[in-house]
Design a protein around this motif. Structure first.
Motif, mmCIF file in Angstrom:
data_model
loop_
_atom_site.group_PDB
_atom_site.id
_atom_site.type_symbol
_atom_site.label_atom_id
_atom_site.label_comp_id
_atom_site.label_asym_id
_atom_site.label_seq_id
_atom_site.Cartn_x
_atom_site.Cartn_y
_atom_site.Cartn_z
ATOM 1 N N LEU A 95 0.627 -1.027 -0.301
ATOM 2 C CA LEU A 95 0.006 -0.056 0.152
ATOM 3 C C LEU A 95 0.856 0.969 0.005
ATOM 4 O O LEU A 95 0.068 1.858 -0.573
ATOM 5 N N GLN A 96 1.991 1.195 1.063
ATOM 6 C CA GLN A 96 2.854 2.176 1.011
ATOM 7 C C GLN A 96 3.055 2.931 -0.225
ATOM 8 O O GLN A 96 3.844 4.044 -0.101
ATOM 9 N N CYS A 106 -4.681 -0.712 -7.457
ATOM 10 C CA CYS A 106 -3.422 -0.690 -7.181
ATOM 11 C C CYS A 106 -4.148 -1.137 -6.147
ATOM 12 O O CYS A 106 -3.458 -2.035 -5.228
ATOM 13 N N THR A 107 -4.513 -0.157 -5.225
ATOM 14 C CA THR A 107 -5.157 -1.006 -3.703
ATOM 15 C C THR A 107 -5.830 -1.787 -3.907
ATOM 16 O O THR A 107 -5.855 -3.017 -2.841
ATOM 17 N N ASN A 108 -6.607 -2.920 -4.875
ATOM 18 C CA ASN A 108 -7.316 -3.887 -4.694
ATOM 19 C C ASN A 108 -6.499 -4.641 -5.134
ATOM 20 O O ASN A 108 -6.492 -5.912 -3.879
ATOM 21 N N ILE A 131 -6.525 11.649 0.991
ATOM 22 C CA ILE A 131 -6.821 10.296 1.451
ATOM 23 C C ILE A 131 -7.400 9.052 0.721
ATOM 24 O O ILE A 131 -7.704 9.240 -0.444
ATOM 25 N N ASP A 132 -5.791 8.376 0.540
ATOM 26 C CA ASP A 132 -6.381 6.683 0.135
ATOM 27 C C ASP A 132 -6.207 5.794 0.932
ATOM 28 O O ASP A 132 -6.099 6.394 2.009
ATOM 29 N N SER A 133 -5.797 4.480 0.090
ATOM 30 C CA SER A 133 -5.732 3.378 1.174
ATOM 31 C C SER A 133 -4.285 3.564 1.986
ATOM 32 O O SER A 133 -4.561 2.789 2.963
ATOM 33 N N ILE A 181 -9.654 12.319 -2.207
ATOM 34 C CA ILE A 181 -9.998 10.871 -1.410
ATOM 35 C C ILE A 181 -10.927 9.573 -2.390
ATOM 36 O O ILE A 181 -11.574 9.614 -2.816
ATOM 37 N N SER A 182 -10.079 8.868 -2.185
ATOM 38 C CA SER A 182 -10.602 7.647 -2.407
ATOM 39 C C SER A 182 -12.056 6.377 -1.986
ATOM 40 O O SER A 182 -11.876 7.239 -1.291
ATOM 41 N N SER A 183 -11.563 5.510 -2.706
ATOM 42 C CA SER A 183 -13.350 4.612 -1.744
ATOM 43 C C SER A 183 -12.283 4.519 -0.424
ATOM 44 O O SER A 183 -13.323 4.007 0.683
ATOM 45 N N ALA A 184 -11.509 4.091 -0.392
ATOM 46 C CA ALA A 184 -10.883 3.931 0.771
ATOM 47 C C ALA A 184 -11.023 5.100 2.377
ATOM 48 O O ALA A 184 -11.195 4.471 2.967
#
Lengths: 260, 110
Positions: free
Chosen positions: A13-14, A48-50, B20-22, B53-56
């Motif tokens: 994630l980072q 990418c998060t997914n 604001i993100d993951s 801001i993302s979905s996270a």
């Protein structure tokens, strides 16, 4: 954007913000408008998060994500590949959009955004790689580097004044950088930037100014800015750049700031 | 991302700035939960300085809103930028959250 650009990152994630910055920059250079650039950045962030959270299950040292960007037929194309387990986004639950908060379940929202933001998306799994290709229309070839597109003139005391206009966004920020470089390359060391006709500045515009200031400082030169609208001034204040650049209301005040 | 919490007379004002993100949504969730645990159930989240801001991040806002509502409170949004507003609207969250154009209006709504 003349050539294809690539970035490879460990799937954690980072590191995702680097992917965002990479795509933001490439999308900006492709000539997409600011809103489309934002959509591309967010789509890559969500995907990418997914990949990290669902594909690799959040394990450390799990694998890699490779991103490439190119322009084809006026379309900005982002390809994201990863060597995680097969992860088909079409298997994600549809987010229930108009239900009440109490019934709303998380998940699938990122994929929903990607589908809304991009014109077309293709998922494939082959040779041990997940691949998502995302298409955003509206890209255009970058105009060839023209010599200073913004007017510039020299004051009697040798100070050079550059007057950009319109939007200093991800596309025109580059033009500003070229314009300022042209003055510095021509030997001017004291430069004023007149903001009177500028109605918008993005981080690309700010970076262009910063680059010019660094180059001028290396030459014992100076830069000052003047004539900003309240909106543009606010961007400097929020970003903290008002503490970096000398900013004046008028040309005379700006001249006083850079007088040796 | 930077979070500033101020206790007002009837509401808790949560001002967020940055992205604001993951990578940081969890810290946002923790900050909101800390307020809820302290019994602060009338919340205004000011998004005027949030450029992204993302979905996270949205998930954390929804999750906090659920908790305060279950306890008789509410979480309201103040002054989202046009980009953030687009994201709220696409996700259908503008019908879930009360969204106010200014902080003053959001705080005054309680």
């Amino acid at each position: 954007m003349p050539e294809e650009r690539r970035l490879s990152l460990p799937a954690v994630l980072q590191r995702i913000p680097e992917a965002c910055e990479f795509v933001n920059k490439a999308a900006g250079l492709s000539g997409l408008d600011e809103q489309s650039v934002y959509h591309c950045e967010m789509s890559v962030d969500e995907w990418c998060t997914n990949v990290v959270e669902h594909g690799f299950g959040g394990q450390p040292n799990a694998g890699h994500i490779e991103i490439s960007c190119e322009v084809k037929d006026h379309t900005f194309v982002i390809t994201v590949r990863d060597d995680g387990p097969p992860f088909d986004p079409t298997s994600l639950p549809e987010p229930n959009r108009v239900t009440s908060l109490e019934e709303r379940r998380p998940g699938g929202l990122g994929w929903f955004f990607i589908q809304k933001f991009m014109n077309r998306v293709e998922y494939t799994y082959a040779d041990g790689f997940n691949q998502l290709r995302m298409y955003k229309e509206g890209a255009r070839p970058i105009p060839e580097a023209t010599p200073s597109p913004y007017p510039a003139h020299t004051l009697p005391n040798g100070v050079r004044v550059v007057s950009p206009n319109g939007r200093l966004d991800s596309l025109h920020g580059r033009q500003l950088e070229m314009a300022l470089n042209a003055q510095i390359d021509a030997g001017f060391t004291r430069v004023l930037v007149a903001f009177e006709a500028v109605n918008y500045i993005s981080s690309t515009g700010l970076k262009a100014l910063l680059t010019a200031m660094r180059r001028l400082q290396e030459r014992n030169g100076q830069i000052a800015l003047y004539g900003m609208s309240a909106r543009v001034r606010e961007v400097f204040e929020i970003s903290g750049f008002d503490a970096v650049f000398p900013i004046a209301a008028s040309a005379d005040e700006a001249l006083a700031l850079i007088r040796e | 991302m930077h979070i500033t919490v101020s206790e007002m007379r009837r509401t808790t004002l949560v001002e967020i700035s940055g992205r604001i993100d993951s990578t940081n949504a969890t810290s946002l969730g923790e900050a909101l939960n800390a307020e809820i645990d302290a019994g602060h159930l009338q919340m205004v989240v000011d998004l005027s300085n949030v450029e992204y801001i993302s979905s996270a991040g949205l998930r954390e806002l929804v999750s906090a809103a659920k908790k305060v509502r279950q306890n008789g409170g509410d979480l309201r949004i103040a002054s989202p930028s046009p980009r953030v507003r687009e994201v709220l609207e696409l996700a259908g969250l503008d019908t879930i959250f009360q969204v106010f154009p200014t902080q003053v209006e959001a705080v005054g709504s309680f």
